[in-house]
Design an enzyme around this catalytic site. Sequence first.
Site, PDB file in Angstrom:
ATOM      1  N   ASP A 192      52.416  20.257  59.811  1.00 34.00           N
ATOM      2  CA  ASP A 192      51.521  19.183  59.379  1.00 34.00           C
ATOM      3  C   ASP A 192      51.305  19.096  57.876  1.00 34.00           C
ATOM      4  OD1 ASP A 192      50.120  21.510  59.153  1.00 34.00           O
ATOM      5  OD2 ASP A 192      48.377  20.881  60.316  1.00 34.00           O
ATOM      6  N   ASP A 193      52.128  19.790  57.103  1.00 35.61           N
ATOM      7  CA  ASP A 193      52.010  19.725  55.646  1.00 35.61           C
ATOM      8  C   ASP A 193      53.345  19.378  54.995  1.00 35.61           C
ATOM      9  OD1 ASP A 193      53.333  22.053  56.242  1.00 35.61           O
ATOM     10  OD2 ASP A 193      52.248  23.301  54.798  1.00 35.61           O
ATOM     11  N   ASP A 270      59.142  33.399  61.923  1.00 35.00           N
ATOM     12  CA  ASP A 270      60.267  32.995  61.085  1.00 35.00           C
ATOM     13  C   ASP A 270      61.061  34.193  60.575  1.00 35.00           C
ATOM     14  OD1 ASP A 270      58.015  33.660  59.647  1.00 35.00           O
ATOM     15  OD2 ASP A 270      58.242  32.093  58.131  1.00 35.00           O
TER      16      ASP A 270
END
Length: 426
Positions: A192-193, A270
């Site tokens: 969302d960024d 990640d």
Amino acid sequence: MRRKHLVGVGVVIFLTWNLLMYYMLVSKNPGKIGGVSVKDQLRNLQGDIERQLSHNSELLQQLQKLDEEIRRTTTPRPIRAEDTIIPILLIACDRTTVSRSLDLLIKYNPNKKRFPIIVSQDCGHKPTADVIQRYVGEYGIQHIKHPNTSEIPLPWPQKKFQGYYKLSRHYKWALNQVFHTFNYSAVIIVEDDLDISPDFYEYFSATFPVLHQDPSLWCVSAWNDNGKVGMVSEEADLLYRTDFFPGLGWMMERSMWIEIGPKWPEAFWDDWMRHPDQRKGRACIRPEICRTSTFGKKGVSKGLFYEKHLKFIKLNDKFVPFTKTDLSYLSKEKYDPYFAKLVDNTPEVSVAEAMSGRRSNMKALKILYSTKEEFKSTAKKLGIMDDFKAGVPRVAYKGVVSFMYKGQRIYLTPPPNWTGYDVKWS
């Protein structure tokens, strides 16, 4: 198989009928039958056989037509990679500025049916949920909410990483929804960024068939870790293979999630993806110029790298018609020999010589490194990321890191006797 079965039935019927006729007319009365000589009877039998052959031929033609009709109506048309529905999964939490990401995802979306947008929200943050709901009504995006927003019990040393644990838990739930509940066969994941480039969808549309067909690939990423202004060329169509999992706007297939989903980590997903146990020697596709950039100064990473690095990442502003370009060169069998020859034929220089500009007339230069310390020292001097994840430098392929320095291509390269990444270089 159905066709062979139908034809076989016809042949059996034909042979059975002929055998019965022969038995009735010849075997039971070798002389005359009803005053008719065997010769006349055989002549009559020949006529009957010719008529039966004609009938059988017509029957066979009908069976063939029926077989073609059955195959036409029951055999599914092969699914082309270009037709695969690929949802955009936007991972959200408590940023009301998610509207910025959604506005661009909607603005550049060329086909809402092929690229449906799913927002998966964690945190239970109502102001953010209210923002997302506006897009549900107006643009038809799908808003799903992680049902478990509880705190994760952690021992004291790990409590400061609570956000990373929650994020990993959310990713696992959201990806299970995409692949197991909604039954999609691929996904593009954003957060969302992120801002996206005008050709974001074009890039993933064109690279999906390459990913789908090449088992040596396991993801496509929109990100270049060394993609800062001045460190990338103006060639927006340049794409590479990389051994480093880039993330930050990336695509994978359901088959990959079936493999890694059951062992998904509790945190730091990640970095976990970058470990050899997950990567298994596979590569990702990444661009020269990023197709995403982040505006999220604050998040679970507390703004790590943002001020010094992330805010300088260049976002592509040109539309590249990738779907009209032959990207088969990215397949391992073509890319590896080409890349090896390219690097081998590049002149070797020292770091000082490259920085001096004395060889600026050359299109590209090669700088060797043999140790972790040599790599980090050179990387710092030239301004690229100097860290390793599971022994792999950022953006590296076969140990080679490619970037621009003062308008010149540089290949930071391991020695010719290099045998692979060392996980201790982390």
